[in-house]
Design an enzyme around this catalytic site. Structure first.
Site, PDB file in Angstrom:
ATOM      1  N   TYR A  66      45.976  32.666  56.750  1.00  0.00           N
ATOM      2  CA  TYR A  66      44.775  33.164  56.071  1.00  0.00           C
ATOM      3  C   TYR A  66      45.106  33.898  54.774  1.00  0.00           C
ATOM      4  O   TYR A  66      44.564  33.577  53.715  1.00  0.00           O
ATOM      5  CB  TYR A  66      43.966  34.073  57.025  1.00  0.00           C
ATOM      6  N   ASN A 164      44.129  28.365  66.722  1.00  0.00           N
ATOM      7  CA  ASN A 164      43.212  29.350  67.286  1.00  0.00           C
ATOM      8  C   ASN A 164      41.854  28.744  67.640  1.00  0.00           C
ATOM      9  O   ASN A 164      41.584  27.581  67.379  1.00  0.00           O
ATOM     10  CB  ASN A 164      43.089  30.591  66.392  1.00  0.00           C
ATOM     11  N   VAL A 295      61.672  30.879  54.556  1.00  0.00           N
ATOM     12  CA  VAL A 295      62.248  31.891  53.655  1.00  0.00           C
ATOM     13  C   VAL A 295      63.177  32.798  54.458  1.00  0.00           C
ATOM     14  O   VAL A 295      62.810  33.291  55.530  1.00  0.00           O
ATOM     15  CB  VAL A 295      61.128  32.718  52.991  1.00  0.00           C
ATOM     16  N   GLU A 404      35.696  38.406  75.229  1.00  0.00           N
ATOM     17  CA  GLU A 404      35.202  37.050  75.009  1.00  0.00           C
ATOM     18  C   GLU A 404      35.004  36.379  76.342  1.00  0.00           C
ATOM     19  O   GLU A 404      35.867  36.466  77.217  1.00  0.00           O
ATOM     20  CB  GLU A 404      36.242  36.205  74.295  1.00  0.00           C
ATOM     21  N   HIS A 489      46.967  38.225  68.760  1.00  0.00           N
ATOM     22  CA  HIS A 489      46.472  38.941  67.579  1.00  0.00           C
ATOM     23  C   HIS A 489      47.455  39.986  67.066  1.00  0.00           C
ATOM     24  O   HIS A 489      47.125  41.167  67.010  1.00  0.00           O
ATOM     25  CB  HIS A 489      45.146  39.642  67.907  1.00  0.00           C
ATOM     26  N   ASN A 527      38.065  39.838  67.039  1.00  0.00           N
ATOM     27  CA  ASN A 527      39.076  38.862  66.626  1.00  0.00           C
ATOM     28  C   ASN A 527      39.395  39.067  65.142  1.00  0.00           C
ATOM     29  O   ASN A 527      38.490  39.310  64.347  1.00  0.00           O
ATOM     30  CB  ASN A 527      38.543  37.452  66.847  1.00  0.00           C
ATOM     31  N   PHE A 529      40.799  37.241  62.279  1.00  0.00           N
ATOM     32  CA  PHE A 529      41.080  36.510  61.038  1.00  0.00           C
ATOM     33  C   PHE A 529      40.026  36.672  59.949  1.00  0.00           C
ATOM     34  O   PHE A 529      40.349  36.530  58.769  1.00  0.00           O
ATOM     35  CB  PHE A 529      41.443  35.045  61.296  1.00  0.00           C
TER      36      PHE A 529
HETATM   37  P1  FAE Z   1      49.318  33.385  60.052  1.00  0.00           P
HETATM   38  O1  FAE Z   1      48.038  32.681  60.155  1.00  0.00           O
HETATM   39  O2  FAE Z   1      50.121  33.609  61.278  1.00  0.00           O
HETATM   40  O3  FAE Z   1      50.215  32.585  58.982  1.00  0.00           O
HETATM   41  C1  FAE Z   1      51.548  32.905  58.709  1.00  0.00           C
HETATM   42  C2  FAE Z   1      52.287  31.617  58.356  1.00  0.00           C
HETATM   43  O4  FAE Z   1      53.572  31.959  57.814  1.00  0.00           O
HETATM   44  C3  FAE Z   1      52.546  30.710  59.541  1.00  0.00           C
HETATM   45  O5  FAE Z   1      52.100  29.416  59.241  1.00  0.00           O
HETATM   46  C4  FAE Z   1      54.063  30.767  59.717  1.00  0.00           C
HETATM   47  O6  FAE Z   1      54.616  29.571  60.223  1.00  0.00           O
HETATM   48  C5  FAE Z   1      54.544  31.067  58.320  1.00  0.00           C
HETATM   49  N1  FAE Z   1      55.841  31.748  58.274  1.00  0.00           N
HETATM   50  C6  FAE Z   1      56.265  32.770  59.032  1.00  0.00           C
HETATM   51  N2  FAE Z   1      57.518  33.159  58.668  1.00  0.00           N
HETATM   52  C7  FAE Z   1      57.864  32.359  57.626  1.00  0.00           C
HETATM   53  C8  FAE Z   1      59.039  32.270  56.826  1.00  0.00           C
HETATM   54  N3  FAE Z   1      60.068  33.117  56.989  1.00  0.00           N
HETATM   55  N4  FAE Z   1      59.090  31.316  55.877  1.00  0.00           N
HETATM   56  C9  FAE Z   1      58.042  30.471  55.702  1.00  0.00           C
HETATM   57  N5  FAE Z   1      56.914  30.510  56.433  1.00  0.00           N
HETATM   58  C10 FAE Z   1      56.821  31.451  57.383  1.00  0.00           C
HETATM   59  O7  FAE Z   1      49.157  34.802  59.376  1.00  0.00           O
HETATM   60  N6  FAE Z   1      41.868  35.076  65.543  1.00  0.00           N
HETATM   61  C11 FAE Z   1      40.524  35.087  65.386  1.00  0.00           C
HETATM   62  O8  FAE Z   1      40.010  35.813  64.527  1.00  0.00           O
HETATM   63  N7  FAE Z   1      39.729  34.295  66.182  1.00  0.00           N
HETATM   64  C12 FAE Z   1      40.234  33.494  67.151  1.00  0.00           C
HETATM   65  O9  FAE Z   1      39.494  32.763  67.825  1.00  0.00           O
HETATM   66  C13 FAE Z   1      41.643  33.495  67.355  1.00  0.00           C
HETATM   67  N8  FAE Z   1      42.210  32.768  68.352  1.00  0.00           N
HETATM   68  C14 FAE Z   1      43.578  32.707  68.435  1.00  0.00           C
HETATM   69  C15 FAE Z   1      44.158  31.884  69.391  1.00  0.00           C
HETATM   70  C16 FAE Z   1      45.541  31.743  69.428  1.00  0.00           C
HETATM   71  C17 FAE Z   1      46.161  30.875  70.470  1.00  0.00           C
HETATM   72  C18 FAE Z   1      46.353  32.414  68.497  1.00  0.00           C
HETATM   73  C19 FAE Z   1      47.853  32.249  68.502  1.00  0.00           C
HETATM   74  C20 FAE Z   1      45.786  33.246  67.559  1.00  0.00           C
HETATM   75  C21 FAE Z   1      44.404  33.409  67.521  1.00  0.00           C
HETATM   76  N9  FAE Z   1      43.804  34.223  66.578  1.00  0.00           N
HETATM   77  C22 FAE Z   1      42.440  34.277  66.476  1.00  0.00           C
HETATM   78  C23 FAE Z   1      44.605  35.051  65.660  1.00  0.00           C
HETATM   79  C24 FAE Z   1      44.668  34.492  64.227  1.00  0.00           C
HETATM   80  O10 FAE Z   1      45.008  33.121  64.252  1.00  0.00           O
HETATM   81  C25 FAE Z   1      45.695  35.309  63.419  1.00  0.00           C
HETATM   82  O11 FAE Z   1      45.249  36.645  63.400  1.00  0.00           O
HETATM   83  C26 FAE Z   1      45.841  34.818  61.994  1.00  0.00           C
HETATM   84  O12 FAE Z   1      46.272  33.470  61.966  1.00  0.00           O
HETATM   85  C27 FAE Z   1      46.813  35.671  61.217  1.00  0.00           C
HETATM   86  O13 FAE Z   1      46.711  35.318  59.849  1.00  0.00           O
HETATM   87  P2  FAE Z   1      47.876  35.646  58.845  1.00  0.00           P
HETATM   88  O14 FAE Z   1      47.476  35.161  57.499  1.00  0.00           O
HETATM   89  O15 FAE Z   1      48.285  37.064  58.992  1.00  0.00           O
END
Ligand code: FAE
Length: 548
Positions: A66, A164, A295, A404, A489, A527, A529
């Site tokens: 995100y 998610n 990275v 939820e 989360h 939640n 995101f």
């Molecule tokens: P994120 O989306 O985790 O993106 C980080 C990216 O950086 C990933 O693609 C990694 O692979 C990449 N990365 C990490 N380290 C490196 C590196 N060293 N070099 C290159 N790339 C790298 O971060 N949230 C909601 O609000 N509603 C929901 O319904 C919900 N359901 C969920 C269900 C599951 C099963 C999971 C796992 C999470 C859920 N979440 C939900 C949480 C939400 O997906 C999460 O808070 C966000 O994706 C976090 O966003 P960020 O941008 O912080």
């Protein structure tokens, strides 16, 4: 899973026969064999050309979730060329079964990040373990074991949006000051939350349809039980295309949510970041992406800007090439854990010594805890359950829990209600560099989840008393009521206005920014995101106006 988690089998739900076959194998009658990888590695395709060794870019964004997607889009719209680096795969190419993503009930090589055995959030069903062997592959879901907690994260272009449940919840206005104390709430609710909701394509289920459709019977039972105990049941918005889901039910389009796809990707219906922010970013012509690039370091470059070290990965996780590129500015958007691990290592090993002592602190699990309840026979929850949750029980103000109503789409009638609660757990953990092991540790204690259990019990003990029902004890192991071992989360580790200034500029280094869930101090009350996206919208607007 959605913010849910289901053991299932068979492409059209957990069939009775499939279930019996599975339990038979678990009991030793048939060994579960590892699946064989396709001869050629599908999914490794890159979204455009990968970055060259020695390249120079104006802006490099680490991660495509995100925060990273918002930064890339808005910078590109402001005329800045951006390169995004993502350790996971592009997820734009079907496998040999014609599908990009594996089904929830039948995890395969695509499902887990470099594991040889699945690690389903909901590990058992009727007491039987459901995990199975899979080939080691750069799959979509990382079950990262961080000491006292398993942190589930999405891997690939789109980050967490790939795996998610799409529940897109804006916190209640009165709770915002505890979510992000240093941020102006008026601006967030007038400008940045609406902007984030529009950019993400958030929508609400049609309440009239909800009242009639079979696949939400489980949620109607959840609503009835909540309301009979005096708790408000609220509809929860989602980025799933609700019109598409209606067509799934009508049988006119391929099924995704209604067939139970979730957790390992939705082949249809869900508006992940690939369909929203990232598509818009690519359409500017100014954004390129290198999937399967991880990275490993960001260091000040001699002539100004930063030298970024990358490992290009094969789909078995081995390194095919090491690259070094330079960037004028670097945005850390690797997610709460990914960003925190990088920054803690770089500070402790003297690569970025001027980062301040807040780096690695303020990490929380958003108070996640799961449980199931066993209903009476007259409260059937339905054989077909849409995998996208659409409602929750709000007892945040009185009891510190928002639960939820999650699906348990096993394909058979289970008479079970299943919940993921977000609770106001006060505990915060810290990342630290473990020099002996050469890795970053997190000091979260499993026992800290007791606070979350106590808060969730303010809802479910009351419902059980009112309904004359009990907790399920077969979902997380034998005789284990609470799923207290995990979070979906992760939040914090480079907290806004502490490790960074009030817009995500890292203290100590001009041109280094944090723009993901690491900025949020451990809890969003719902939640996360939408809040991550809205905060990124706010911060990038300021950064574009003042730094570029
Ligand atoms: P994120 O989306 O985790 O993106 C980080 C990216 O950086 C990933 O693609 C990694 O692979 C990449 N990365 C990490 N380290 C490196 C590196 N060293 N070099 C290159 N790339 C790298 O971060 N949230 C909601 O609000 N509603 C929901 O319904 C919900 N359901 C969920 C269900 C599951 C099963 C999971 C796992 C999470 C859920 N979440 C939900 C949480 C939400 O997906 C999460 O808070 C966000 O994706 C976090 O966003 P960020 O941008 O912080």
């Amino acid at each position: 899973m959605s913010d849910n988690a289901l053991p299932r089998n068979g492409s059209n739900g957990f069939s009775r026969r499939g279930f019996l076959a599975r339990t038979g194998s678990i009991l030793g009658a048939v060994a579960l064999s590892a699946q064989v990888l396709p001869a050629h590695a599908a999914h490794a395709s890159a979204a455009g050309a990968a970055i060259d060794n020695g390249a120079h870019v104006p802006v490099l964004v680490i991660g495509t979730g995100y925060g990273g997607s918002v930064a890339a889009l808005r910078l590109a719209q402001a005329g800045v060329n951006v390169h995004m680096v993502e350790m996971g795969m592009a997820w734009d190419t079907p496998g040999s079964d014609g599908k990009i993503f594996a089904h929830t009930t039948n995890p395969d090589y695509r499902s887990y990040w470099l594991r040889t055995r699945t690690k389903a959030p909901l590990s058992n069903f009727l007491g039987f373990p459901i995990d199975k062997n899979v080939p080691k592959y750069t799959g979509i879901l990382d079950a990262e074991e961080m000491g006292g907690i398993i942190v589930y994260q999405g891997r690939g272009v789109g980050g967490g949006s790939l795996v998610n449940g799409g529940m897109a919840v804006t916190p209640k206005r009165q709770n915002f000051s505890s979510v992000l104390p240093s941020v102006n709430a008026d601006e967030m609710y007038a400008t940045y939350y609406p902007r984030a909701n529009a950019g993400l394509g958030v929508g609400l289920i049609d309440p009239a349809w909800f009242d009639t459709v079979d696949c939400y019977q489980y949620a109607r039972v959840g609503r009835k039980h909540a309301q009979r105990s005096g708790f408000p049941f609220v509809f929860v918005p989602d980025v799933y295309d609700w019109d598409y889901m209606k067509q799934e039910v009508a049988g006119t389009v391929p099924k995704s949510a209604v067939s139970g796809e979730i957790l390992y990707g939705n082949n249809y219906g869900k508006k992940s970041l690939q369909q929203t922010y990232i598509a818009s970013a690519k359409a500017t012509g100014r954004v390129s992406i290198s999937p399967l690039h991880q990275v490993t370091s960001v260091a000040p470059a001699p002539g100004g800007g930063y030298t970024v070290s990358l490992n290009q990965l094969n789909t078995d996780g081995t390194v095919s090439a090491s690259k070094s590129v330079t960037a004028d500015r670097v945005f850390f958007a690797a997610g709460s854990v990914g960003t925190s691990k990088l920054l803690v290592k770089l500070k402790a090993t003297g690569v970025l010594p001027n980062l301040n002592n807040e780096i690695g602190k303020g990490w929380g699990d958003n108070g996640n805890v799961m449980c199931g309840r066993a209903n009476h026979m007259w409260d059937a929850t339905g054989k077909v359950q849409a995998s996208i949750p659409c409602g929750g029980i709000d007892n945040w103000d009185a009891g510190g829990a928002f639960a939820e109503v999650a699906p348990l789409p096993t394909g058979i009638e289970t008479y079970a209600s299943f919940y993921l609660s977000i609770t106001n757990n006060p505990h915060r953990a810290e990342f630290s560099w473990n020099a002996a092991a050469g890795k970053v540790d997190l000091n979260w204690q499993t026992a800290w989840k007791q606070a979350s259990i106590d808060m969730a019990k303010t809802i479910f003990d009351k419902i059980n008393r009112k309904e004359g029902t009990i907790y399920r004890t077969d979902l997380f192991g034998l005789n284990k009521i609470w799923g207290d071992h995990l979070t979906y989360h992760p939040l914090g580790g480079a907290v806004l206005n502490k490790a960074t200034d009030n817009y995500g500029r890292l203290h100590g280094y001009t041109g280094l920014y944090v723009i993901d869930g690491a900025l949020i101090p451990g809890n969003t009350s719902v939640n996360p995101f939408v809040t991550i996206t809205a905060l990124a919208e706010r911060n990038i607007e300021k950064i574009i106006a003042t730094d570029l």
